[in-house]
Design a protein around this motif. Structure first.
Motif, short mmCIF file in Angstrom:
data_model
loop_
_atom_site.label_atom_id
_atom_site.label_comp_id
_atom_site.label_asym_id
_atom_site.label_seq_id
_atom_site.Cartn_x
_atom_site.Cartn_y
_atom_site.Cartn_z
N LEU A 180 -6.34 3.46 -1.90
CA LEU A 180 -6.72 2.72 -0.70
C LEU A 180 -7.71 1.62 -1.03
N ARG A 181 -8.67 1.94 -1.88
CA ARG A 181 -9.69 0.95 -2.23
C ARG A 181 -9.13 -0.21 -3.04
N ILE A 229 -14.19 6.50 3.23
CA ILE A 229 -12.93 6.50 3.97
C ILE A 229 -12.81 7.81 4.74
N VAL A 230 -12.56 7.69 6.04
CA VAL A 230 -12.44 8.85 6.93
C VAL A 230 -10.99 9.30 7.06
N LEU A 266 0.84 -1.20 0.00
CA LEU A 266 0.00 0.00 0.00
C LEU A 266 0.87 1.25 0.00
N ALA A 267 1.90 1.28 0.86
CA ALA A 267 2.76 2.46 0.95
C ALA A 267 3.44 2.74 -0.39
N GLU A 268 3.93 1.71 -1.06
CA GLU A 268 4.58 1.90 -2.36
C GLU A 268 3.61 2.46 -3.39
N ASP A 269 2.38 1.95 -3.38
CA ASP A 269 1.37 2.44 -4.32
C ASP A 269 0.98 3.89 -4.02
N CYS A 289 -1.05 8.24 15.05
CA CYS A 289 -1.21 9.48 14.29
C CYS A 289 -2.38 9.28 13.34
N ALA A 290 -3.42 10.08 13.50
CA ALA A 290 -4.53 10.05 12.55
C ALA A 290 -4.12 10.83 11.31
N GLN A 291 -4.42 10.31 10.11
CA GLN A 291 -3.88 10.86 8.87
C GLN A 291 -4.98 11.14 7.85
N ALA A 292 -5.46 12.37 7.84
CA ALA A 292 -6.45 12.76 6.84
C ALA A 292 -5.83 12.84 5.45
N SER A 293 -4.51 12.98 5.38
CA SER A 293 -3.84 13.11 4.08
C SER A 293 -4.08 11.91 3.17
N LEU A 294 -4.36 10.76 3.75
CA LEU A 294 -4.51 9.55 2.94
C LEU A 294 -5.77 9.59 2.08
N ILE A 295 -6.79 10.34 2.49
CA ILE A 295 -8.03 10.31 1.73
C ILE A 295 -7.88 11.00 0.38
#
Length: 232
Positions: A180-181, A192-193, A59-62, A168-174
């Protein structure tokens, strides 16, 4: 044992983790504690997708490929304004947070956009945490579900502190929700929150001592009634 007060006072958004694994049984225990959170009519609208090991690395690489290619997209719903549309006093607080992190804690001046971007990229590897989570909630009672998600997140963060861990909550991922999906099975009726990084803090990192300020109670609380100190 850690008291609730201790957990609240020591909780922070950790942005530097050690690679030390967190056992699955411990993650499940923390999630079970977080699930004790209040929710509207006990609807419990949250779902959590937990990634470790090869799944988290993939996931991180993608995410990093998508970030570097500029494939950022608007979130599946808007729960925060665009960067240039934050009203006061939130704009100033947000700016103060950014300068406290980049300039003061990391020593990166405002003009050094390359180094600031280099640190920002670490979001997409969950800041090196061994556990990455994706939190989703139901689309149907969406506004209420977001309140419930906040309660769940806070409970998870405090439970983690009780176990000596940080989050650490991370809104940046959305911004990369299609990525993610591709990696976690999010039903169509869920949105996704945020992401959550979980692990042991790297206290040797220069961010280990970084803390953010809080507004005093007098700035946000109003008291009504004349019986000062009277509890009946």
């Amino acid at each position: 044992m850690t008291t609730v007060e201790d957990a609240l006072l020591t909780r922070r958004s950790c942005r530097a983790f050690l690679p030390t694994p967190v056992p699955r049984a411990e993650v499940e225990r923390l999630l079970a504690l977080a699930a004790r959170s209040a929710s509207n009519s006990n609807c419990q609208p949250w779902q959590v997708h937990v990634l470790t090991g090869a799944a988290k690395r993939a996931l991180a690489e993608d995410l990093l490929r998508a970030h570097d290619a500029g494939r950022r997209e608007a979130g599946e719903f808007d729960y925060q304004p665009c960067t240039d549309r934050w009203p006061e006093p939130f704009r100033s607080r947000r700016r103060g947070f950014g300068e406290g992190l980049y300039r003061d804690a990391l020593g990166i001046p405002a003009g050094d956009s390359a180094r600031r971007l280099e640190h920002h990229r670490r979001n997409y590897d969950f800041f090196g945490a061994p556990v990455g989570m994706i939190l989703t909630v139901s689309r149907k009672p969406l506004l209420g579900a977001l309140v419930d998600a906040g309660l769940f997140l806070q409970a998870l963060m405090l439970a983690a502190r009780g176990a000596g861990l940080h989050t650490c909550a991370q809104a940046s991922l959305i911004d990369f929700h299609p990525v993610l999906r591709r990696h976690v099975s999010v039903p169509d009726d869920q949105v996704i929150v945020c992401g959550v990084a979980l692990g042991l803090a790297d206290d040797g990192h220069r961010l280990g001592a970084h803390r953010t300020a809080r507004e005093p109670v007098s700035s946000f609380a109003s008291f009504y009634g004349s019986e000062v100190g009277a509890l009946t």
